[in-house]
Design a protein around this motif. Structure first.
Motif, PDB file in Angstrom:
ATOM      1  N   ARG A 211       0.587   5.701  -0.295  1.00 51.12           N
ATOM      2  CA  ARG A 211      -0.366   6.801  -0.240  1.00 51.12           C
ATOM      3  C   ARG A 211       0.230   8.070  -0.833  1.00 51.12           C
ATOM      4  O   ARG A 211       1.440   8.282  -0.786  1.00 51.12           O
TER       5      ARG A 211
ATOM      6  N   TRP B 275       0.864  -1.178   0.000  1.00 45.09           N
ATOM      7  CA  TRP B 275       0.000   0.000   0.000  1.00 45.09           C
ATOM      8  C   TRP B 275       0.901   1.228   0.000  1.00 45.09           C
ATOM      9  O   TRP B 275       1.893   1.298   0.735  1.00 45.09           O
TER      10      TRP B 275
ATOM     11  N   GLN C 290      -4.662   9.802  -0.749  1.00 45.47           N
ATOM     12  CA  GLN C 290      -5.237   8.790  -1.619  1.00 45.47           C
ATOM     13  C   GLN C 290      -4.376   7.542  -1.467  1.00 45.47           C
ATOM     14  O   GLN C 290      -3.143   7.606  -1.604  1.00 45.47           O
ATOM     15  N   TYR C 291      -5.034   6.425  -1.194  1.00 45.80           N
ATOM     16  CA  TYR C 291      -4.335   5.176  -0.926  1.00 45.80           C
ATOM     17  C   TYR C 291      -4.404   4.274  -2.147  1.00 45.80           C
ATOM     18  O   TYR C 291      -5.490   4.039  -2.697  1.00 45.80           O
TER      19      TYR C 291
END
Length: 129
Positions: free
Chosen positions: A38, A36, A99-100
């Protein structure tokens, strides 16, 4: 065609929780390390977390790694049967607003953009009172 589709973002108050999902298709999800990342306004990409896969060189099963900024608050996991990556985010702070994106890792731990090859379109997380 490789596709990564994130969902689960939204607006939450400080201290709240969200669970992000990333649905993967077009490749053998179980055979890839996933991350992940961001993106916050005015800032460059920030690595958040990585999860390995069973049998990967250098990883002991689905080992997990976290940036210092989220360690102890976020939990990454994966469901290979569902081809889905997750990020459970607890004790959210305003500085987590971004925003991921989920990303497929092709080398290393995926902590830099160059170690990834595909990203999803992202899901917005806003932490505000």
């Amino acid at each position: 065609e490789v596709q990564l589709v994130e969902s689960g973002g939204g607006m939450v108050q400080p201290g709240g929780s969200l669970r992000l999902s990333c649905a993967a298709s077009g490749f053998t999800f179980s055979g890839y390390t996933m991350s992940w990342v961001r993106l916050a306004p005015g800032k460059g990409p920030e690595w958040v977390s990585t999860i390995g896969f069973a049998g990967s060189i250098g990883f002991a099963g689905s080992s997990t790694y976290y940036s210092d900024s989220v360690k102890g608050r976020f939990t990454i996991s994966r469901d290979n049967a569902k081809n889905t990556l997750y990020l459970q985010m607890n004790s959210l702070k305003p500085e987590d607003t971004a925003q991921y994106h989920c990303a497929r890792v092709v080398r290393g731990l995926g902590t830099t953009v160059g170690e990834t090859d595909y990203w999803g379109q992202g899901t917005q997380v806003t932490v505000s009172s």
